[in-house]
Design an enzyme around this catalytic site. Sequence first.
Site, PDB file in Angstrom:
ATOM      1  N   THR A  47       0.848  -1.190   0.000  1.00 17.99           N
ATOM      2  CA  THR A  47       0.000   0.000   0.000  1.00 17.99           C
ATOM      3  C   THR A  47       0.887   1.245   0.000  1.00 17.99           C
ATOM      4  OG1 THR A  47      -0.228  -0.113   2.405  1.00 17.99           O
ATOM      5  CG2 THR A  47      -1.956  -1.177   1.087  1.00 17.99           C
TER       6      THR A  47
ATOM      7  N   THR B  74       1.578   4.416   1.572  1.00 21.83           N
ATOM      8  CA  THR B  74       2.406   4.932   2.667  1.00 21.83           C
ATOM      9  C   THR B  74       3.284   3.832   3.245  1.00 21.83           C
ATOM     10  OG1 THR B  74       0.766   6.624   3.196  1.00 21.83           O
ATOM     11  CG2 THR B  74       2.358   6.082   4.927  1.00 21.83           C
ATOM     12  N   CYS B  75       2.763   2.636   3.325  1.00 28.16           N
ATOM     13  CA  CYS B  75       3.518   1.514   3.880  1.00 28.16           C
ATOM     14  C   CYS B  75       4.754   1.220   3.039  1.00 28.16           C
ATOM     15  CB  CYS B  75       2.636   0.267   3.969  1.00 28.16           C
ATOM     16  SG  CYS B  75       1.114   0.531   4.899  1.00 28.16           S
ATOM     17  N   SER B  76       4.610   1.277   1.723  1.00 25.81           N
ATOM     18  CA  SER B  76       5.705   0.951   0.805  1.00 25.81           C
ATOM     19  C   SER B  76       6.640   2.131   0.545  1.00 25.81           C
ATOM     20  CB  SER B  76       5.148   0.472  -0.537  1.00 25.81           C
ATOM     21  OG  SER B  76       4.531  -0.784  -0.382  1.00 25.81           O
TER      22      SER B  76
END
Length: 160
Positions: free
Chosen positions: A45, A47-49
């Site tokens: 996703t 922001t996660c990545s």
Amino acid sequence: MSIQVGDRVPEVTLKRLREGLETIDTYTLFDGRKVVLFAVPGAFTPTCSARHLPGYVEHFNDFRSRGIEVFCMAVNDPFVMQAWAKTQSVPDGLQMLSDGNGEFTRALGLEMDASSSGMGIRSRRFALYVEDGIVRASFIEEPGQFEVSSAEYVLEHLPG
């Protein structure tokens, strides 16, 4: 109610891929260790990545130099976590943990309903600093935020 500083990490099993698919209980993961566990709503996703996992990859050795292990967790299957780790150049030793059914996330009281985005029940974004199975600091994000669970913020605010 979500887990609090001073609480013991609940006993639940998680999955990870190493030589093959492994099941490991949280007591085995956390007892006798200093650990930062950070959780993301989902592998791959935005922001996660782009920010969350990369920060921990970049600062992995800073945590290790303090004797702290780093675990990343998401409500994704272990194969997705392994594939994500490969695309993010996750170093050996940074454990990618699968809470595929969300059992640990629910036991921590840190689940969120992302059904409106087609993602079902997921983990809130957070980080916990755990010593010998006891939460010593918690960094739980407000929905839609990415501030207090970043690697940089956690490093600056570790107890002791």
